[in-house]
Design a protein around this motif. Structure first.
Motif, PDB file in Angstrom:
ATOM      1  N   GLY A 268      -6.681   9.026  -7.310  1.00 57.81           N
ATOM      2  CA  GLY A 268      -6.240  10.332  -6.863  1.00 57.81           C
ATOM      3  C   GLY A 268      -6.740  11.426  -7.782  1.00 57.81           C
ATOM      4  O   GLY A 268      -7.739  11.268  -8.499  1.00 57.81           O
TER       5      GLY A 268
ATOM      6  N   GLY B  38       5.392   3.921   0.854  1.00 57.46           N
ATOM      7  CA  GLY B  38       4.442   2.949   1.381  1.00 57.46           C
ATOM      8  C   GLY B  38       5.152   1.763   2.000  1.00 57.46           C
ATOM      9  O   GLY B  38       6.374   1.769   2.209  1.00 57.46           O
TER      10      GLY B  38
ATOM     11  N   HIS C  52       5.688   8.404  -4.415  1.00 56.61           N
ATOM     12  CA  HIS C  52       4.944   7.764  -3.325  1.00 56.61           C
ATOM     13  C   HIS C  52       5.876   7.109  -2.315  1.00 56.61           C
ATOM     14  O   HIS C  52       7.065   6.880  -2.567  1.00 56.61           O
TER      15      HIS C  52
ATOM     16  N   VAL D 116       0.863  -1.184   0.000  1.00 59.23           N
ATOM     17  CA  VAL D 116       0.000   0.000   0.000  1.00 59.23           C
ATOM     18  C   VAL D 116       0.897   1.229   0.000  1.00 59.23           C
ATOM     19  O   VAL D 116       2.012   1.207   0.542  1.00 59.23           O
ATOM     20  N   HIS D 117       0.423   2.320  -0.628  1.00 59.27           N
ATOM     21  CA  HIS D 117       1.253   3.511  -0.718  1.00 59.27           C
ATOM     22  C   HIS D 117       0.398   4.753  -0.924  1.00 59.27           C
ATOM     23  O   HIS D 117      -0.771   4.667  -1.338  1.00 59.27           O
ATOM     24  N   GLY D 118       0.973   5.862  -0.630  1.00 60.22           N
ATOM     25  CA  GLY D 118       0.345   7.153  -0.864  1.00 60.22           C
ATOM     26  C   GLY D 118       1.409   8.158  -1.253  1.00 60.22           C
ATOM     27  O   GLY D 118       2.589   7.977  -0.955  1.00 60.22           O
TER      28      GLY D 118
ATOM     29  N   PHE E 179      -3.020  14.713  -3.763  1.00 60.42           N
ATOM     30  CA  PHE E 179      -2.790  13.441  -3.086  1.00 60.42           C
ATOM     31  C   PHE E 179      -3.288  12.273  -3.941  1.00 60.42           C
ATOM     32  O   PHE E 179      -4.323  12.362  -4.592  1.00 60.42           O
TER      33      PHE E 179
ATOM     34  N   LEU F  58      -4.402   2.424  -8.595  1.00 57.27           N
ATOM     35  CA  LEU F  58      -4.070   3.805  -8.230  1.00 57.27           C
ATOM     36  C   LEU F  58      -5.306   4.686  -8.360  1.00 57.27           C
ATOM     37  O   LEU F  58      -6.091   4.536  -9.306  1.00 57.27           O
TER      38      LEU F  58
ATOM     39  N   TYR G 205      -3.231   7.674  -3.943  1.00 59.72           N
ATOM     40  CA  TYR G 205      -2.966   6.476  -3.142  1.00 59.72           C
ATOM     41  C   TYR G 205      -3.242   5.237  -3.984  1.00 59.72           C
ATOM     42  O   TYR G 205      -3.938   5.282  -4.998  1.00 59.72           O
TER      43      TYR G 205
ATOM     44  N   TYR H 196       3.804  10.237 -10.320  1.00 57.44           N
ATOM     45  CA  TYR H 196       3.324   9.869  -8.987  1.00 57.44           C
ATOM     46  C   TYR H 196       4.539   9.514  -8.137  1.00 57.44           C
ATOM     47  O   TYR H 196       5.225   8.517  -8.389  1.00 57.44           O
TER      48      TYR H 196
END
Length: 457
Positions: free
Chosen positions: A100, A236, A234, A51-53, A77, A98, A79, A232
């Motif tokens: 956002g 995570g 990120h 998982v990532h943001g 943002f 993905l 995610y 992007y």
């Protein structure tokens, strides 16, 4: 024969005993992430989820160019998540998701001074992609397990997004007026990053990805000729799935396992080792002498003087010429006679007449199949050989024409083979534009030169 087997067994025993002196069982109790070399994939944790943001922006590492229709990119943002299957320590496949928002302001002004917008905001409803993940530097010669793994990713996917634009001095509106403003497009994600091993089966993932959208609709403004793209950045976490007793394949260091495997304890003194080795050498020397005498007798039963594949004791026709095909007794095979009838020639002539391809491609058109089917049946029934020679006119480059002629001949060969013809008896050659049968200065001449010739033999 039993005596020979017994001697060979004694020789093998001697070799094994001698080698065993140098290969004691390794001590693997203190090794980290040890897996016996060449073990199967079930010894590792090869599945993982992440998982990532992070931040989504239309600005990419490629800088400002024709692919950016707005001049003031902003960050929003985003995610996502992924599931990955590690196939090799350095290669895996992962499915990415993905969501956002991407936005920017101040669009480029056209030469006519029209089509200007204050800003746009594109909601990335969802995107799904399948990517190849290449893990770098997970082999470490100094440590049992590396702490950092750089990686590269590349793949393809599909996204659903809703671009909204704000005209100069106006109100925000959907770029697309149907389907609630939703648009579906193919995109190409390419990325790089670093993973840090925080704990067994847990990695910190820091990455950067550029997504190449295969259209110019992503920002709702068709300016220039290039497709849109966005990036992007990120951070995570990745979690390995499976038993905690097994190491994660992506961070496994096979060099460490090999080093542990071949580290042995020296439990015997040099004198003891040398004494046993000398005794084995003496026994092996005697066995080698006995085997040499036996091999001299066996050579008489395996000699093939004329090299036709039949040993001399069974060869009824010795001294056959090199390359001559022979039967089981070593005598030459009779050469078969091939008879091609006028009806056979007509089948091939009809196939040539009806054969057509898509323009500039090696795709056979449907109406050509019936006559090709008859050629395939002819090859099956009479076991003929067939030469296919592809030709083109002089339109385009010589290299392109040579490749196209070869591909078309190969396409016919593949189709005939799919209908039961023996592919080993079909030769496909491309000659490009080198052998015209008519002038290339007229349309009719060029049409005649675009052909595939069939030759039965």
């Amino acid at each position: 024969m039993k005596t020979n087997l017994k001697k060979a067994s004694l020789l093998l025993t001697g070799v094994l005993v001698g080698s065993k002196l140098f290969a004691q069982a390794p001590d693997t109790s203190a090794a980290k992430d040890y897996v016996r070399p060449f073990s199967g994939g079930d010894q590792f944790r090869s599945w993982s989820i992440g998982v990532h943001g992070g931040l989504l922006t239309p600005y990419t590492i490629f800088g400002r160019n024709a692919h950016q229709d707005f001049t003031h990119p902003s960050e929003q943002f985003g995610y996502g998540a992924y599931i990955k299957k590690q196939i090799l320590p350095s290669f895996g496949l992962q499915a990415d998701f993905l969501r956002g928002e991407v936005s920017s302001s101040n669009s480029h002004v056209t030469a006519a001074g029209t089509n200007t917008y204050d800003s746009y905001s594109t909601k990335l409803n969802w995107s799904a992609a399948l990517s190849a993940n290449f893990t770098l530097a997970n082999i470490n010669w100094r440590h049992d397990r590396p702490f950092i793994q750089p990686y590269l990713t590349a793949g393809a996917g599909y996204m659903n997004y809703t671009p909204r634009i704000t005209p100069a001095g106006g109100q925000q509106q959907n770029f697309k007026q149907t389907d609630n403003g939703h648009i579906g497009e193919v995109f190409i994600p390419v990325g790089l990053g670093l993973k840090f091993n925080l704990a067994p089966g847990v990695n910190l993932d820091m990455g950067y990805q550029v997504n190449f959208v295969q259209s110019d609709n992503f920002d709702g403004y068709n300016f220039g000729t290039g497709d849109d793209r966005f990036s992007y950045a990120h951070i995570g976490l990745e979690f390995a799935l499976g038993s905690r007793k097994k190491p994660q394949l992506a961070v496994h260091n096979p060099v460490s396992s090999m080093r542990t495997e071949y580290m042995v304890e020296n439990q015997r003194t040099r004198a003891e080792l040398q004494q046993q080795i000398d005794a084995e050498k003496a026994r092996n020397a005697q066995l080698a002498s006995d085997l040499a005498a036996t091999n001299a007798n066996l050579a008489k039963l395996t000699t093939d003087s004329d090299g036709d594949g039949v040993v001399d004791v069974n060869d009824k026709c010795p001294n056959t010429p090199a390359g001559q095909k022979v039967d089981g007794s070593g005598c030459p095979l009779a050469k078969p006679v091939v008879y091609i009838t006028e009806e056979d020639k007509k089948v091939v002539k009809d196939a040539i007449k009806n054969l057509e391809f898509d323009l500039g491609k090696a795709t056979i058109r449907d109406h050509s199949y019936p006559s090709l089917d008859r050629v395939a049946q002819l090859l099956v029934d009479k076991n003929f050989s067939l030469k296919l020679a592809g030709h083109t006119d002089n339109t385009g480059s010589a290299d392109l024409n040579m490749r196209l002629s070869k591909e078309r001949a190969e396409s016919v060969k593949s189709y005939l083979a799919s209908k039961g013809a023996n592919p080993s008896r079909i030769e496909a050659t491309g000659y490009g534009q080198t052998q015209p049968i008519a002038t290339n200065k007229t349309a009719a001449g060029r049409q005649a030169n675009r052909r595939v010739e069939f030759t039965l033999y």
